[in-house]
Design an enzyme around this catalytic site. Sequence first.
Site, PDB file in Angstrom:
ATOM      1  N   ASP A  82       0.818  -1.215   0.000  1.00  0.00           N
ATOM      2  CA  ASP A  82       0.000   0.000   0.000  1.00  0.00           C
ATOM      3  C   ASP A  82       0.850   1.263   0.000  1.00  0.00           C
ATOM      4  OD1 ASP A  82       0.788  -0.879   2.583  1.00  0.00           O
ATOM      5  OD2 ASP A  82      -0.710   0.393   3.539  1.00  0.00           O
ATOM      6  N   GLU A 142      -0.595  -2.046   5.310  1.00  0.00           N
ATOM      7  CA  GLU A 142       0.348  -1.938   6.432  1.00  0.00           C
ATOM      8  C   GLU A 142       0.238  -0.578   7.106  1.00  0.00           C
ATOM      9  OE1 GLU A 142       3.571  -0.989   8.882  1.00  0.00           O
ATOM     10  OE2 GLU A 142       3.343   0.008   6.939  1.00  0.00           O
ATOM     11  N   GLU A 143      -0.146   0.439   6.352  1.00  0.00           N
ATOM     12  CA  GLU A 143      -0.136   1.812   6.862  1.00  0.00           C
ATOM     13  C   GLU A 143      -1.382   2.183   7.663  1.00  0.00           C
ATOM     14  OE1 GLU A 143       2.293   3.743   6.862  1.00  0.00           O
ATOM     15  OE2 GLU A 143       3.649   3.142   5.260  1.00  0.00           O
ATOM     16  N   HIS A 370       7.946   8.724   5.082  1.00  0.00           N
ATOM     17  CA  HIS A 370       6.741   9.564   5.055  1.00  0.00           C
ATOM     18  C   HIS A 370       7.049  11.019   4.689  1.00  0.00           C
ATOM     19  CE1 HIS A 370       4.134   6.612   7.632  1.00  0.00           C
ATOM     20  NE2 HIS A 370       5.006   5.980   6.863  1.00  0.00           N
TER      21      HIS A 370
END
Length: 397
Positions: A82, A142-143, A370
């Site tokens: 993702d 996962e996020e 990020h």
Amino acid sequence: MTSISKLKARAEELYPEIVEIRRHLHQNPEVSYKEYETTAFIISKLKELGIEVHQPLETGCVGILKGGISSERVIALRADIDALPMDEAGEHKQAFFSKHKGAAHCCGHDAHTANLLGVARVLSELRSEVPGTVVFIFQPGEEKLPGGAKLLCETGILQELGIDSVFGLHTSPMHPVGSIAVKSGPIMGAPDEFELELIGKGGHAAKPHETVDPIVMAGQFISAVQTISSRSVDPTEAVVVTIGKIEAGTAHNIIPESAYMLGTIRTLSTATAELVHARLEEIVKGIATACGGSYNLKINRGYPVVRNAELETERLIKAAGEVLGADMVQRMERPIMAGEDFAFYQQVFPGTFFFAGTASKEADSFYPWHHPKYNVDEAFFKSTIPIMASIALNNGD
């Protein structure tokens, strides 16, 4: 068994193709649990390799490769697929920027996926030399809580396959390309989240005595929560409490009705997490009561601690040392407090999670996870493909 030199040579040959895959994925990111096109792309690649594919969740998939050497051993290799809900920047990526506004691979999952597809390609070519079974996990979400790893484990497919051990990696801007970093035991923290609404009584800024100011409560809360790590938790225990968002008010002369905050709690033990949760509640209750207001606090439990099994970690270190040289394998002294849902696999199967160095001046890839300019030096594929292939090819004797 195929030599390490041959695995490295094959990774070198496949390098342009894997880079192309990574850049395709980078241009077409999809956020957590919406990875439909990404899943279809992965499935098509696996089927081209003659790998059996299962899709137990709406997105993501599991590939199964039966080796040519009779063995009951089942090794799982995992990649998350993702993207983040953000826009990206950075000159070094302009040729393959995200085509989707509000979605970007600024955490390396495109590279994780491309890497595992490269490993699948190598192992499918060496099928006759693979002992037992290799399971390729291409995991969604996962996020975003609750975490795709948790959902996948709950389907039972991995347990039914009889997995013996699981391995995963994360690109790392903290380590130079061509290196890895790992440790036994806890390597990443447990990230919990909290949402807090402080409720007061609004009014005119010139008459604060007629109001209950939620912004004043918020200021007191922000200061007070810093005492959790400094005064409530054993100094030898790792803990982080960070407020990432605060929202209140609409104008310079209005005291608002409420203030809203989002924050994160990072710990390395359940006992410490429970203590922090309790202190958070006590602090906000005391402040709200003293100020004449009220509150709503919600704590969302995140992923468990990523805790590497000793045997699997040593197997990884051995394979990495043979591929990279011992001087390029770093044994980390301390864990980091970022979280990873890979921890859910480790609650079911022994496994290890490691950092693959992707930092270089040439790729401008020192930006943290990020960050809108996050990038990887794609040369890391030349290291990690042979490392993970070697783990799958080795009987572990």
